[in-house]
Write a protein that holds these residues in place. Structure first.
Motif: not given
Length: 963
Positions: A852-866, A884-891, A911-916
């Motif tokens: 009923t839900l699809h989970r998406l996960s990722t990791t971003l590596l930000v420069s230490p000078e930021t 605010a996206q339609e497919l995303v479960v807000p909570d 984040l979790f997406l509705a089945a599509c």
């Protein structure tokens, strides 16, 4: 033992007050109303006080009669020297002083024989010790009176008397009721003698040297003569008789002809009792001969309480039950029977419980408590009596019977005594001991005997079960109380209910059965419930399986049931059965055979060989009716089934359906025949064989019909156009399923036949053989069987369906086909993967199509000078966009700083997406990546260089996939 009177007078008071909560019996004028005032107003006072002994007699007599004749207290007041008391007491105070002196003397129990009876001297000290000072002085009129000093010390002496009474505790529990001390025994004896009940009075005599028969014949005569002796030897005052339970023998009177003495005697029941001694009883004839011509004491004559001499009495003792005594309270046996009948009626109607109170001596229970408490006591007493071995035929049935004691062998004591009003009741002591006896015999062991269960642990349990089930018209349960070993196992169900009805019919007409007298010992000998002209009804413990150890009506009794039933058929129930659930008339639905027999003319019941004439005719008519009826029903059923199949698209003809369902004709004919056969009331021998064949016929016909029904189902499946689109999987499953179904029908029929044969060992061996054969087959085709059972498991659990994307282990694909041995998956590379069903059933299955839900996960590596502020704003704006996206479960959007490394800061995004559809999910991933890069460029957030790529992962997959 403090009463306002001692002689007959306390008994008169008891007569006036109601003893029980029962309906009073019609009685003549009470004895208390027949008494005459013994006051001698014309007798000179000097004569009443002529000596210290006469003064005490005058005081005692006046105090004893004061409540009935208040004027008598004038003589009591005259015994006090009131002229020497200053100021002189008033009339009321004078009476209280006289009663106080009498109370002190009663406590001391000073025998009158030790008080001087001569006129010499000026003073006489009666008692001067232990705080008491009782002194009399002779006055100027020659009368002896208690001195003013004695009267002044009266308050202190009364306190001392109370302490003295407290210091004399009596162990009444170890003594027989009513005979706990000399004073109580004499009171009981005189009470019975004044009522003319010399049988009861004889219980106060120690007649242990006589046999039981001699006690019944000679005891009343000895009691009457002893009462006459005592009345002629002088008036007996209660104040001189001791009341302690312990002490030496007490002699009331003695002279040259013998003495009247009482002593504590051990009774056969283990209790002690104060009785007139054996020597007194032996000397009664001689003492009576010496005084029979002397007149009774004048006090008895003036009151009208003279016991008639034996020669002058019309009869020595009342031999028959008085008319005012109800028949159900007229003897020990009548009491027990009436109590049992009332309690049985109370099981059905609670209002009848109030009738049980008249069987109990409740005079020590307050009027307000008699109804609620008496009902509870009666219920517990009835349960106690059920645990006692009571033989009602051995209990005396005469009004003049001796007291009865039940249950001593079981450590309890249930006393049945005749009361003052002539009625037999359970004694006051028994009523008081009911809770204790109940706890001793039944606490924690009471099993509801009227419940729906079946208890056959003893003869009593079996009889109660049989009667209870019969009262509910549940003759199938009642049949379990019969030993039907002589009847074939397959015919017991049909014949058992009829035999149980007939046995109940017989028992209702041979006399009432009291379950309380039936033994309750599981290990006891066989019990003969009835023995008479009809034969015997016997209960016995089974010695063989099945049901070993259970109590049932014996096989001989079951064989005699039909003969006994025919002998009493048409006769009314026994009169003793009134108020019970009797089988008055059979009903059509319960016992159609008996119902029909009673309504046929005599010529139809004439015996013709092994059956009656109407039974032969009934067999012929039953055969014709069953065959004709089954043919008609078969024609209707065949046409109805063919019409339904045609409506469902089947091409099967009516003739084919009729030939397939032909076993239904035979099954209906056999069923109807045996239904009609049940209404012929065949003898057990004939019916047993007929119904045994009935079960086997039905089993074979049902099996035949089951096999034909499976064939018809297979034909419908193969010839129906409506099912053709759904036969992709069914074509593989249905043929095997049909074979399994036929095997199952055959197995069920075989097991049923073996069960009906009644051979449990044979059935066990058969099932064991099936198990061994199944084990051998499974070992020979282990892999195939694993896949087959795996298929059944997948179909039963419905873990996936055609078209679902599933992951099995490290394999993923879309389900295209499910077979008995394997399942085929279409992989992402468009290849066809075949996996054995045994592997799928044993492996974890991840059904991606069920999400009923699809989970998406990722990791971003930000420069230490930021800068930190830019990093936080980047995180916040990215989280706002994602929510605010339609497919995303807000909570379920989670973006946070995961950790700091040498290469930079890791920002975790989940984040979790509705089945599509997959295409839409790909578009969202592209938009997420673009928005991430746009925000990083806009806010000046630099991504740190890394040697590993950034991934978007789908939860549930075992390997990461690139976003």
């Amino acid at each position: 033992m403090r009463h306002p009177f001692f002689l007959a007078l306390p008994l008169c008071v008891v007569l006036v007050a109601p003893l029980h909560a029962q309906k009073p019996a019609a009685k003549d004028t009470p004895l208390v109303d027949k008494l005459r005032s013994p006051r001698e107003a014309d007798r000179p006072l000097a004569d009443k006080l002529r000596s210290p002994r006469e003064t005490l007699k005058t005081l005692f007599f006046a105090a004893a009669l004061y409540d009935l004749f208040p004027e008598m207290m004038q003589d009591g007041v005259a015994c006090l020297d009131l002229d020497a008391v200053q100021p002189r007491p008033g009339p009321e105070d004078a009476v209280l002083l006289a009663l106080g002196v009498e109370d002190v003397l009663q406590t001391l129990a000073i025998p009158l024989s030790v008080v001087p009876d001569q006129r010499e001297g000026e003073t006489c000290v009666i008692h001067d010790a232990d705080g008491f000072d009782l002194t009399l002085r002779r006055g100027r009129d020659e009368g002896w009176r208690f001195t003013a000093t004695t009267l002044a010390k009266l308050p202190a002496m009364r306190r001392a008397a109370r302490e003295l009474r407290k210091a004399k505790p009596g162990d009444c529990a170890a003594l027989r009721e009513g005979f706990t001390d000399p004073r109580a025994t004499i009171r009981q004896f005189l009470s019975d003698a004044y009522h003319g009940d010399f049988y009861a009075a004889s219980r106060a005599l120690d007649l242990s040297n006589l046999s039981d028969e001699q006690r019944r014949e000679q005891g009343p005569a000895l009691a009457q003569r002893l009462a006459c002796v005592m009345q002629r030897r002088g008036f007996l005052f209660r104040q001189e008789v001791p009341y302690q339970t312990e002490g030496p023998a007490y002699t009331w009177h003695a002279n040259g002809q013998g003495r009247v003495a009482l002593d504590r005697v051990r009774q056969p029941d283990g209790k002690d009792a104060w009785l007139f001694t054996r020597q007194t009883a032996r000397n009664v004839p001689a003492m009576y001969q010496a005084v029979k011509d002397a007149p009774p004491d004048g006090r008895y004559q003036r009151m009208g309480l003279v016991v008639p001499a034996p020669e002058a009495a019309a009869s020595l003792a009342v031999q028959k039950r008085p008319e005012e005594v109800p028949p159900h309270l007229g003897s020990p046996r009548a009491l027990l029977r009436g109590f049992f009948r009332t309690m049985e009626a109370a099981d059905v109607d609670d209002a009848r419980l109030a009738d049980a109170l008249e069987y109990l001596d409740l005079k020590n229970v307050t009027l307000a408590d008699r109804a609620p408490l008496g009902g509870k006591l009666a219920t517990k007493l009835e349960l106690v009596l059920r645990k006692l071995p009571i033989d009602l035929s051995a209990v005396p049935d005469g009004w003049n019977a001796p007291p009865q004691v039940l249950g001593e062998a079981q450590g309890v004591r249930v006393e049945v005594l005749r009361q003052r009003d002539g009625c037999w009741r359970f004694s006051e002591a028994t009523v008081a001991r009911v809770p204790e006896m109940f706890d001793k015999l039944l606490a924690g062991k009471v099993r509801p005997e009227q419940e729906n269960g079946t208890h056959l642990d003893s003869a009593r349990d079996t009889l109660v079960t049989f009667q209870t089930a019969s009262a509910r018209r549940d003759f199938a349960t009642a049949a379990r109380c019969l030993n039907l070993a002589d009847i074939h196992a397959s015919a017991r169900e049909e014949l058992g209910s009829a035999l149980a009805f007939k046995l109940k019919y017989v028992l209702d007409r041979v006399g009432r059965v009291y379950v309380q007298e039936v033994p309750d010992n599981p290990e006891g000998p066989r019990y003969v419930l009835y023995r008479g002209v009809l034969g015997r009804v016997v209960l016995d413990r089974k010695a063989e399986e099945p049901g070993k150890g259970q109590w049932q009506f014996t096989q001989e009794t079951v064989q005699r049931v039909e003969a006994m039933f025919l002998a009493v058929l048409g006769t009314p129930p026994d009169e003793s059965q009134q108020g019970t659930d009797v089988v008055a008339e059979p009903t059509l639905w319960e016992t159609p055979g008996v119902w029909l027999r009673l309504r046929l003319p005599a010529w139809a019941r004439v015996r013709a060989g092994s059956l009656d004439l109407y039974q032969w005719l009934g067999l012929l008519l039953a055969g014709l009716a069953s065959w004709a009826g089954s043919r008609v029903v078969m024609a209707v059923v065949t046409r109805l089934v063919a019409w339904v199949l045609r409506r469902g698209g089947s091409a099967l003809s009516t003739s084919f359906v009729a030939s397939t369902l032909r076993p239904l004709t035979w099954l209906g004919a056999v069923w109807v025949f045996y239904v009609l056969l049940d209404g012929l009331d065949l003898p057990a021998g004939v019916a047993g064989k007929a119904f045994a064949v009935h079960k086997f016929l039905l089993a074979g016909l049902v099996g035949w019909l089951g096999l034909r029904a499976i064939d018809l189902s297979m034909s419908v499946y193969t010839n129906s156009e409506l099912l053709r689109p759904h036969r992709s999987l069914g074509d593989m499953i249905v043929p095997v399923g049909m074979r399994l179904a036929k095997g199952g029908v055959t197995l069920v029929v075989a097991v049923y036949v073996i069960y009906e044969i009644g051979q449990a060992d044979l059935l066990g061996r058969f099932l064991t053989g099936l198990g061994v054969a199944g084990l051998a087959a499974s070992l020979a085709a282990q892999d195939a069987m694993k896949s087959f059972f795996g298929t059944l498991l997948l179909i039963g659990e419905r873990a996936f369906k055609i078209g679902d994307c599933i992951i099995v282990g490290d394999k993923q694909g879309v389900v295209e086909q499910v077979g008995f041995r394997s399942t085929r998956l279409r992989t992402g590379e468009d290849s066809l993967l075949t996996i054995p069903n045994s592997v799928i059933a044993a492996a974890p299955i991840d059904n991606m199509g069920a999400r009923t839900l699809h989970r998406l996960s990722t990791t971003l590596l930000v420069s230490p000078e930021t800068e930190l502020e830019r990093l936080l704003e980047f995180r916040a704006r990215l989280q706002t966009w994602a929510a605010a996206q339609e497919l995303v479960v807000p909570d379920k959007v989670d973006i946070h700083l995961h950790r700091l490394t040498n290469s930079g800061a890791e920002l975790s995004l989940s984040l979790f997406l509705a089945a599509c559809p997959p295409a839409r999910e790909t578009l969202f991933r592209d938009a997420l990546n673009c928005e991430t890069l746009r925000l990083a460029e806009e806010l000046g957030v630099a991504m740190a260089p890394t040697t590993r790529p950034v991934h978007l992962r789908n939860a549930g997959q075992s390997a990461a996939r690139a976003a």
